[in-house]
Design a protein around this motif. Structure first.
Motif, PDB file in Angstrom:
ATOM      1  N   ALA A 355      86.251  20.612 -37.211  1.00 51.82           N
ATOM      2  CA  ALA A 355      86.365  19.176 -37.458  1.00 51.82           C
ATOM      3  C   ALA A 355      87.671  18.847 -38.175  1.00 51.82           C
ATOM      4  N   ILE A 356      88.055  17.603 -38.065  1.00 48.96           N
ATOM      5  CA  ILE A 356      89.140  17.019 -38.860  1.00 48.96           C
ATOM      6  C   ILE A 356      88.510  15.940 -39.725  1.00 48.96           C
ATOM      7  N   ILE A 357      88.671  16.053 -41.035  1.00 47.94           N
ATOM      8  CA  ILE A 357      88.142  15.052 -41.950  1.00 47.94           C
ATOM      9  C   ILE A 357      89.286  14.173 -42.441  1.00 47.94           C
ATOM     10  N   SER A 358      89.181  12.886 -42.185  1.00 44.59           N
ATOM     11  CA  SER A 358      90.073  11.901 -42.805  1.00 44.59           C
ATOM     12  C   SER A 358      89.333  11.371 -44.022  1.00 44.59           C
ATOM     13  N   ASP A 359      89.777  11.770 -45.209  1.00 43.20           N
ATOM     14  CA  ASP A 359      89.027  11.532 -46.446  1.00 43.20           C
ATOM     15  C   ASP A 359      89.660  10.403 -47.254  1.00 43.20           C
ATOM     16  N   ILE A 388      95.678   2.451 -50.416  1.00 45.36           N
ATOM     17  CA  ILE A 388      94.413   2.516 -49.706  1.00 45.36           C
ATOM     18  C   ILE A 388      94.485   1.744 -48.389  1.00 45.36           C
ATOM     19  N   GLY A 389      93.615   2.139 -47.468  1.00 46.83           N
ATOM     20  CA  GLY A 389      93.591   1.533 -46.146  1.00 46.83           C
ATOM     21  C   GLY A 389      94.092   2.454 -45.054  1.00 46.83           C
ATOM     22  N   GLN A 390      94.250   3.762 -45.364  1.00 42.60           N
ATOM     23  CA  GLN A 390      94.759   4.671 -44.339  1.00 42.60           C
ATOM     24  C   GLN A 390      93.651   5.383 -43.572  1.00 42.60           C
ATOM     25  N   GLY A 391      92.454   5.506 -44.139  1.00 41.35           N
ATOM     26  CA  GLY A 391      91.458   6.423 -43.597  1.00 41.35           C
ATOM     27  C   GLY A 391      91.113   6.202 -42.142  1.00 41.35           C
ATOM     28  N   MET A 392      90.753   4.967 -41.779  1.00 46.56           N
ATOM     29  CA  MET A 392      90.369   4.696 -40.392  1.00 46.56           C
ATOM     30  C   MET A 392      91.551   4.854 -39.444  1.00 46.56           C
ATOM     31  N   ILE A 408      86.006  13.243 -38.376  1.00 46.55           N
ATOM     32  CA  ILE A 408      85.038  12.638 -39.290  1.00 46.55           C
ATOM     33  C   ILE A 408      85.817  11.815 -40.310  1.00 46.55           C
ATOM     34  N   ASN A 409      85.616  10.519 -40.312  1.00 48.00           N
ATOM     35  CA  ASN A 409      86.283   9.630 -41.267  1.00 48.00           C
ATOM     36  C   ASN A 409      85.292   9.281 -42.370  1.00 48.00           C
ATOM     37  N   LEU A 410      85.534   9.817 -43.561  1.00 42.19           N
ATOM     38  CA  LEU A 410      84.710   9.516 -44.729  1.00 42.19           C
ATOM     39  C   LEU A 410      85.427   8.425 -45.501  1.00 42.19           C
ATOM     40  N   GLU A 411      84.836   7.244 -45.590  1.00 37.00           N
ATOM     41  CA  GLU A 411      85.575   6.036 -45.941  1.00 37.00           C
ATOM     42  C   GLU A 411      84.868   5.219 -47.016  1.00 37.00           C
ATOM     43  N   VAL A 433      85.501   9.794 -32.934  1.00 40.02           N
ATOM     44  CA  VAL A 433      85.602   9.590 -34.374  1.00 40.02           C
ATOM     45  C   VAL A 433      84.247   9.117 -34.890  1.00 40.02           C
ATOM     46  N   THR A 434      83.706   9.836 -35.848  1.00 38.24           N
ATOM     47  CA  THR A 434      82.496   9.408 -36.544  1.00 38.24           C
ATOM     48  C   THR A 434      82.906   8.920 -37.931  1.00 38.24           C
ATOM     49  N   THR A 435      82.712   7.644 -38.192  1.00 39.97           N
ATOM     50  CA  THR A 435      83.077   7.045 -39.476  1.00 39.97           C
ATOM     51  C   THR A 435      81.824   6.888 -40.327  1.00 39.97           C
ATOM     52  N   VAL A 436      81.875   7.421 -41.540  1.00 40.03           N
ATOM     53  CA  VAL A 436      80.806   7.212 -42.511  1.00 40.03           C
ATOM     54  C   VAL A 436      81.386   6.344 -43.630  1.00 40.03           C
ATOM     55  N   VAL A 437      80.944   5.094 -43.687  1.00 37.03           N
ATOM     56  CA  VAL A 437      81.400   4.180 -44.725  1.00 37.03           C
ATOM     57  C   VAL A 437      80.434   4.259 -45.900  1.00 37.03           C
ATOM     58  N   LEU A 438      80.972   4.597 -47.066  1.00 39.00           N
ATOM     59  CA  LEU A 438      80.165   4.660 -48.285  1.00 39.00           C
ATOM     60  C   LEU A 438      80.154   3.276 -48.911  1.00 39.00           C
ATOM     61  N   ASN A 439      79.087   2.547 -48.673  1.00 40.85           N
ATOM     62  CA  ASN A 439      79.009   1.158 -49.135  1.00 40.85           C
ATOM     63  C   ASN A 439      78.307   1.121 -50.493  1.00 40.85           C
ATOM     64  N   ASN A 440      79.128   1.088 -51.550  1.00 44.14           N
ATOM     65  CA  ASN A 440      78.560   0.943 -52.899  1.00 44.14           C
ATOM     66  C   ASN A 440      78.767  -0.465 -53.460  1.00 44.14           C
ATOM     67  N   ARG A 441      79.277  -1.353 -52.593  1.00 41.67           N
ATOM     68  CA  ARG A 441      79.394  -2.788 -52.900  1.00 41.67           C
ATOM     69  C   ARG A 441      80.301  -3.030 -54.114  1.00 41.67           C
TER      70      ARG A 441
END
Length: 519
Positions: A355-359, A388-392, A408-411, A433-441
């Motif tokens: 995998a390639i992780i864009s962290d 910030i704003g590079q991950g996606m 895998i984009n961990l965002e 690309v599988t994007t996982v957005v960590l929504n902590n508001r």
């Protein structure tokens, strides 16, 4: 065959193996756009915003180890893409950055989009040239391609006036070889070896290409033989990790972390990395993070052949020593509501091979390196310049560079919205690309920084500027609006199920993981 300037430019790109162009074009670039059909060997990739274009070129270059081209519209387009070009500069990513401009004779009329492109591009501290004639465009392009690949890599900006592009008489130019990495002198290697043999505490800080397998193995050998503390730079452009590779800690983001990591060190050896400094200034705290009284020794600069230098150093001080390699092991799959800790365990347990992780997880991703240390081998791309704003966008370019690898984009949620239209490009190009957005508001990292700079406030105005819950961001709806299938996970079980399906189904997917803030 007679060519205009744009055709000669693209032919020169293709002849030098630059075969992808990320673009958000405008009127001044129309002849370049038309020429894409004349040269089928080049792939044009559309981004809906310039930050997507420049970030994708960065991700592509980090994985492909060669430049992509960008095509941006005048100074305004360059300005819109500048943040991710800043990150690319810090990553030493090769990019041929083409900026369309007004026709040479039109500039004196000060049209509404007229601007000082050179002033904006100059902030990238790279190579820059304005092409002044159609006859020269081929040679100018060849020079830009070579400059982008000069060790250790950089952004090379070529300004293309519209009349130079549409003018007849263009000629492709032969490829120009880039400047290779410099060889580190043997006496420098021997001098650093003596430092390692001194018996005094030593830290070895490495970066750049040393963060890949050969460099990691050499660093581990040196550390095993001498007791030196090894650290990768805080934000590597590309770091190879996982089972069968040395698991080497990165230098911390917080100055307090670095002080702990370097406590007692009397010597700091730099191998392709910069001397450590605080990410920001804080009242009453040092900016230089080298321990007081410690000496700094440079084995290799970023433009040097750092891998060969490290291998020669390892042969000098650790001739019969093998590197320590991470065993193959994964976390147990957790259960229950998602937390800042257990979501990372899900990723570590299920990360696919190669995998390639864009962290760009920021505060939510502190435990990702630990959770993935024994996962199958993978690459990690990090936020090199802090903009910030590079991950996606980086994930998008990486997927085009390596279509056979899962990305895998961990965002983080706050970072995600900067260039969320990257999802549209992923859908258009059918990228894995599988994007996982960590929504902590929340802008949780800014809550932390408010305290660390000594500007603590419990007032409603300050709190509101870090709150992303009024209204809540709905990433599932946003992703679907851009043509990307999306789901929402609130438990570890849901995240695991959705992640498994996403990485085994072709095309892009987004998972919105509802995680409480760490801070």
């Amino acid at each position: 065959m007679a060519m205009n300037g744009a055709q000669a430019l693209i032919r020169t790109l293709v002849d030098a193996d630059v075969d992808v162009c990320f673009t958000n074009p405008g009127t001044s670039e129309m002849h370049f756009v038309a020429a894409l059909d004349d040269v089928p060997q080049i792939r044009g990739v559309l981004g809906l915003a310039e930050g997507v274009v420049t970030g994708a070129a960065d991700g592509y270059g980090r994985i492909a180890d060669k430049p992509a081209a960008t095509l941006l519209h005048l100074g305004a387009g360059l300005s819109n893409g500048l943040a991710n070009l800043h990150n690319a500069r810090r990553a030493n990513t090769p990019i041929v950055n083409i900026i369309g401009d007004h026709a040479t004779y039109h500039k004196r009329f000060d049209a509404p989009l007229e601007s000082d492109i050179e002033a904006v591009a100059g902030s990238l501290n790279g190579w820059m040239r304005r092409s002044s004639s159609t006859a020269d465009i081929g040679a100018d392009t060849a020079a830009a391609i070579a400059a982008a690949q000069d060790a250790p890599g950089r952004v090379a900006t070529l300004i293309l006036p519209a009349d130079v592009s549409w003018g007849e008489g263009g000629t492709p130019a032969a490829t120009v070889p880039p400047t290779p990495p410099r060889t580190v002198a043997s006496d420098v290697v021997r001098s650093v070896a003596e430092v390692l043999r001194s018996g005094e505490p030593v830290a070895l800080l490495f970066g750049g290409r040393a963060c890949r397998e050969r460099g990691l193995r050499a660093v581990s050998r040196i550390a095993q033989a001498t007791g030196a503390k090894p650290f990768a730079e805080t934000f590597p452009a590309r770091m190879e990790r996982g089972a069968g590779l040395p698991n080497i800690e990165r230098l911390g983001y917080l100055a307090e972390q670095v002080a702990y990591q370097l406590d007692g060190v009397r010597h700091v050896i730099l191998a392709g990395a910069r001397s450590p400094v605080s990410f920001f200034a804080y009242p009453g705290k040092a900016s230089d993070l080298v321990p007081e009284g410690a000496r700094v020794h440079t084995l290799a600069e970023p433009a040097d052949d750092v891998i060969t230098a490290l291998e020669e150093l390892a042969d000098e001080v650790a001739a019969d020593v093998e590197p320590e390699l991470a065993p193959a092991q994964r976390p147990e799959l957790p259960t229950g509501e998602l937390t800042p800790q257990n979501w990372a365990q899900v990723i570590g347990a299920l990360l696919p091979e190669n995998a390639i992780i864009s962290d760009e997880t920021n505060t939510s991703g502190l435990l990702v390196p630990m959770a993935t240390a024994g996962a199958p081998r993978h690459d990690v791309l990090t936020l090199t310049g802090g903009a910030i704003g590079q991950g996606m966008a980086v994930a998008t370019g990486a997927a085009i560079a390596a279509p056979d690898r899962p990305v895998i984009n961990l965002e983080a949620d706050g970072s995600a919205v900067y260039n969320i239209s990257s999802l549209w490009t992923q859908a258009r190009e059918n990228l894995n690309v599988t994007t996982v957005v960590l929504n902590n508001r929340a802008y949780a990292i800014l809550r932390m920084e408010l305290q660390r700079v000594g500007a603590e406030s419990s007032g409603p105005k300050a709190k509101s500027l870090f709150d992303l819950s009024t209204p809540d961001l709905d990433f599932v709806s946003m992703a679907e609006g851009f043509g990307v299938p999306a789901t929402r996970a609130r438990t570890a079980e849901e995240l695991a199920d959705q992640f498994r399906r996403a990485v085994t189904t072709p095309g892009p997917h987004l998972i919105e993981a509802m995680v409480p803030p760490l801070l």
